[in-house]
Design a protein around this motif. Sequence first.
Motif, PDB file in Angstrom:
ATOM      1  N   LEU A  94      27.721 -64.380 -66.707  1.00  0.00           N
ATOM      2  CA  LEU A  94      29.383 -64.210 -66.798  1.00  0.00           C
ATOM      3  C   LEU A  94      29.856 -64.377 -68.120  1.00  0.00           C
ATOM      4  CD1 LEU A  94      32.119 -64.159 -65.400  1.00  0.00           C
ATOM      5  CD2 LEU A  94      31.854 -66.518 -64.824  1.00  0.00           C
ATOM      6  N   ALA A  95      29.118 -65.415 -68.852  1.00  0.00           N
ATOM      7  CA  ALA A  95      29.383 -65.643 -70.292  1.00  0.00           C
ATOM      8  C   ALA A  95      29.069 -64.593 -71.176  1.00  0.00           C
ATOM      9  CB  ALA A  95      28.690 -67.007 -70.791  1.00  0.00           C
ATOM     10  N   ALA A  96      28.177 -63.747 -70.965  1.00  0.00           N
ATOM     11  CA  ALA A  96      27.816 -62.585 -71.814  1.00  0.00           C
ATOM     12  C   ALA A  96      28.831 -61.543 -71.465  1.00  0.00           C
ATOM     13  CB  ALA A  96      26.594 -62.014 -71.280  1.00  0.00           C
ATOM     14  N   ALA A 107      27.224 -76.027 -71.823  1.00  0.00           N
ATOM     15  CA  ALA A 107      28.402 -77.025 -71.219  1.00  0.00           C
ATOM     16  C   ALA A 107      28.623 -76.823 -69.608  1.00  0.00           C
ATOM     17  CB  ALA A 107      29.417 -77.176 -71.905  1.00  0.00           C
ATOM     18  N   ALA A 108      28.750 -75.352 -69.457  1.00  0.00           N
ATOM     19  CA  ALA A 108      29.130 -74.993 -67.904  1.00  0.00           C
ATOM     20  C   ALA A 108      28.018 -75.329 -67.178  1.00  0.00           C
ATOM     21  CB  ALA A 108      29.409 -73.673 -67.925  1.00  0.00           C
ATOM     22  N   GLN A 109      26.986 -75.255 -67.430  1.00  0.00           N
ATOM     23  CA  GLN A 109      25.776 -75.787 -66.631  1.00  0.00           C
ATOM     24  C   GLN A 109      25.599 -77.237 -66.275  1.00  0.00           C
ATOM     25  OE1 GLN A 109      21.714 -74.848 -68.143  1.00  0.00           O
ATOM     26  NE2 GLN A 109      20.549 -76.170 -66.685  1.00  0.00           N
ATOM     27  N   ARG A 110      26.070 -77.843 -67.302  1.00  0.00           N
ATOM     28  CA  ARG A 110      26.123 -79.522 -67.035  1.00  0.00           C
ATOM     29  C   ARG A 110      27.285 -79.883 -66.051  1.00  0.00           C
ATOM     30  NH1 ARG A 110      24.680 -79.533 -72.528  1.00  0.00           N
ATOM     31  NH2 ARG A 110      26.942 -79.593 -73.204  1.00  0.00           N
ATOM     32  N   VAL A 129      32.672 -71.715 -58.052  1.00  0.00           N
ATOM     33  CA  VAL A 129      32.341 -72.800 -59.070  1.00  0.00           C
ATOM     34  C   VAL A 129      31.970 -72.621 -60.058  1.00  0.00           C
ATOM     35  CG1 VAL A 129      31.117 -75.079 -58.677  1.00  0.00           C
ATOM     36  CG2 VAL A 129      31.724 -74.068 -56.520  1.00  0.00           C
ATOM     37  N   VAL A 130      30.931 -71.416 -60.461  1.00  0.00           N
ATOM     38  CA  VAL A 130      30.485 -71.228 -61.736  1.00  0.00           C
ATOM     39  C   VAL A 130      31.714 -70.615 -62.682  1.00  0.00           C
ATOM     40  CG1 VAL A 130      29.067 -69.209 -62.859  1.00  0.00           C
ATOM     41  CG2 VAL A 130      28.327 -70.452 -61.058  1.00  0.00           C
ATOM     42  N   ALA A 131      32.584 -69.801 -62.091  1.00  0.00           N
ATOM     43  CA  ALA A 131      33.817 -69.359 -63.003  1.00  0.00           C
ATOM     44  C   ALA A 131      34.564 -70.828 -63.371  1.00  0.00           C
ATOM     45  CB  ALA A 131      34.666 -68.464 -62.139  1.00  0.00           C
ATOM     46  N   CYS A 132      34.703 -71.517 -62.482  1.00  0.00           N
ATOM     47  CA  CYS A 132      35.506 -72.858 -62.782  1.00  0.00           C
ATOM     48  C   CYS A 132      34.915 -73.793 -63.732  1.00  0.00           C
ATOM     49  CB  CYS A 132      35.915 -73.514 -61.443  1.00  0.00           C
ATOM     50  SG  CYS A 132      36.862 -72.882 -60.236  1.00  0.00           S
ATOM     51  N   CYS A 133      33.673 -73.735 -63.709  1.00  0.00           N
ATOM     52  CA  CYS A 133      32.957 -74.697 -64.794  1.00  0.00           C
ATOM     53  C   CYS A 133      33.028 -73.995 -66.138  1.00  0.00           C
ATOM     54  CB  CYS A 133      31.394 -74.927 -64.259  1.00  0.00           C
ATOM     55  SG  CYS A 133      31.196 -75.703 -62.757  1.00  0.00           S
ATOM     56  N   TYR A 135      35.292 -71.996 -66.762  1.00  0.00           N
ATOM     57  CA  TYR A 135      36.750 -72.021 -67.546  1.00  0.00           C
ATOM     58  C   TYR A 135      37.067 -73.465 -67.861  1.00  0.00           C
ATOM     59  CZ  TYR A 135      41.858 -71.889 -67.481  1.00  0.00           C
ATOM     60  OH  TYR A 135      43.065 -71.690 -67.866  1.00  0.00           O
ATOM     61  N   ILE A 136      36.615 -74.447 -67.526  1.00  0.00           N
ATOM     62  CA  ILE A 136      36.788 -75.764 -67.876  1.00  0.00           C
ATOM     63  C   ILE A 136      36.281 -76.289 -69.366  1.00  0.00           C
ATOM     64  CG2 ILE A 136      35.940 -78.037 -67.396  1.00  0.00           C
ATOM     65  CD1 ILE A 136      35.916 -77.983 -64.642  1.00  0.00           C
ATOM     66  N   VAL A 137      35.024 -75.361 -69.504  1.00  0.00           N
ATOM     67  CA  VAL A 137      34.517 -75.192 -71.136  1.00  0.00           C
ATOM     68  C   VAL A 137      35.524 -74.671 -71.930  1.00  0.00           C
ATOM     69  CG1 VAL A 137      32.618 -74.795 -72.481  1.00  0.00           C
ATOM     70  CG2 VAL A 137      32.209 -75.581 -69.994  1.00  0.00           C
ATOM     71  N   CYS A 138      36.047 -73.609 -71.503  1.00  0.00           N
ATOM     72  CA  CYS A 138      36.947 -72.797 -72.152  1.00  0.00           C
ATOM     73  C   CYS A 138      38.084 -73.369 -72.578  1.00  0.00           C
ATOM     74  CB  CYS A 138      37.063 -71.425 -71.619  1.00  0.00           C
ATOM     75  SG  CYS A 138      35.622 -70.303 -71.541  1.00  0.00           S
ATOM     76  N   ARG A 139      38.640 -74.177 -71.621  1.00  0.00           N
ATOM     77  CA  ARG A 139      39.859 -75.118 -71.901  1.00  0.00           C
ATOM     78  C   ARG A 139      39.611 -76.009 -72.819  1.00  0.00           C
ATOM     79  NH1 ARG A 139      44.135 -75.118 -68.078  1.00  0.00           N
ATOM     80  NH2 ARG A 139      44.968 -76.775 -69.165  1.00  0.00           N
ATOM     81  N   LEU A 140      38.612 -76.808 -72.698  1.00  0.00           N
ATOM     82  CA  LEU A 140      38.330 -77.933 -73.386  1.00  0.00           C
ATOM     83  C   LEU A 140      38.007 -77.476 -74.767  1.00  0.00           C
ATOM     84  CD1 LEU A 140      35.873 -79.931 -71.051  1.00  0.00           C
ATOM     85  CD2 LEU A 140      38.369 -80.521 -71.563  1.00  0.00           C
ATOM     86  N   GLU A 141      37.364 -76.183 -75.119  1.00  0.00           N
ATOM     87  CA  GLU A 141      36.854 -75.774 -76.392  1.00  0.00           C
ATOM     88  C   GLU A 141      38.163 -74.996 -77.050  1.00  0.00           C
ATOM     89  OE1 GLU A 141      34.428 -76.447 -78.107  1.00  0.00           O
ATOM     90  OE2 GLU A 141      33.200 -77.572 -76.538  1.00  0.00           O
TER      91      GLU A 141
END
Length: 549
Positions: A94-96, A107-110, A129-133, A135-141
Amino acid sequence: MANSCPGCGCSNPGDFDDSSGNLVCTKCGTVVNDSHIVSDITFGENSAGAATVQGSFVGAGQTHANTGGRYRSGTSIESREQTIAEARRRINTLAAVLNCPDHFSDAAQRWYTLAITNNFTHGRKAQYVVACCLYIVCRLEKSSHMLIDFSDVLHINVFTLGQTYLKLINLLKVRMPNIDPTIYVQRFAKYLEFGNDQNKVAKDALRLIQRMNRDWIVQGRRPSGICGAALILAARMNNFRRSVREVVYVVKVADLTIHKRLQEFKETRSGDLTVEEFRSIWLEQSHDPPSFGPKKKKRKRVRRVNDEGEIIEEYMDEHGNLHAQPEDPVKEPPRRDADGFVIPEIPIDPALVNAGTPEPSKSVARTPESCPSSAITEPTTSATPGLYIPDEATTAIAESAIESEISTLLNDTSSAAIVEELRRAHEATIAALPKNLVSNDPENLHDVDDDWEVQGALLSEQEAEMKEKIWTEFNKDWIRDQEIKRLKAASDARMGIVKTQRKRKKNKPRDSSSADLAASPAESAKEMLKRRAYSKKINYKAIEGLFDD
């Protein structure tokens, strides 16, 4: 096994001890090697003569080697590690696709590991759950990725994905920062194709967003709508024509939202500045939030029942006073003829309505000689100005005059002669007609040539050819199947293959008219058992006593 001891230089294999898990020199006590994990690959040969790799592969972050499981029946990796490994693969994929950096995936894996620890993955799809994790990293970054981007890639409903995201951050107690609309400006500007002026348009859009933030327009609004309104204004400032529809497809919000943001910016003092003034002047005063503006006063409707049981509609003003609801004008039911069709209203020329009341001498028809002049009265003027409506007396006089004129014509001998002459002419016309105008020939349409409906139904040669082509195109699959069936039937007939149709057995209904109908329930039970195989476990004599009264 090491070649030599670094302490004493001993190279004899018998001088080394590896019983404790570490390779120790027995002469000097030096620990030569404390790990049996090596990076080189060695091969061996099995009983079948095939080459096999000796040892096991240990991946980064793995707690133990994959040895093939107990009794070599499967993998020794735990279920938790398998789930994390599968999530890592999904996150990297998904990141690719979304062009996220590599540290976003780590970070999303953690975050996914925390979700597993809190049993958040139970009963939910792993892709959600993978997409939400991620997206959390994208929001924090503070990257320019939006939740709808994940929805488009994964083909998931954005609202379903948003519900999973909110539940996850509530469970993990994550405080997400507010989204800054400026992080989306460069991304949206690139999609709108401003060419070499992209940076210039983006700079103006950033200044507009800062001004909107100063005027309390950004707070409580979605960043996509703010960016869309700012990019439209920035494009107009740089002589680019970008419609609201084009921006809607890029920022993925409704056009009504963008119009609302533009209207809110128009009401501020910055909206009254010119382009050059806006670029050079920064107003220190901030405008009131849009919620402080004038609101539309809504009247509260109140329904109550009076003493007679009728419902009364009332409305309450801002002071709490009740007022009667203005009644709608009562519409008269439309006029209908004998068949039930509505009779349309007679159109009245406005010039006639606005004109004055006509003179009585012009409105009254000429009186026949049989009507006495003393009986004629002047019409009464209607209450409606500009319209003349005769009263009942005038209508009665007019009807009596018409009836007297009709009776005079009927009693006249010349009129009777004219009627007789017309009757004879009609009979002669009917006698001259052929006996049968309708032809029995289906190809003969001379009797309906003058019918315009038939003329419209008949097609010319070109129209018939065009219609045949259209029908053939739409039914080409059916025509092809029928032709294949016909050719197969002809081929089977030449080869002597004859297929006999299987006749279906028709079950006749068993009712009172059946010949072999049982006379009693006991006889019916016996007939039923006779149809089946004989059984030694059934006492057939006992059946006779089952249905005795």
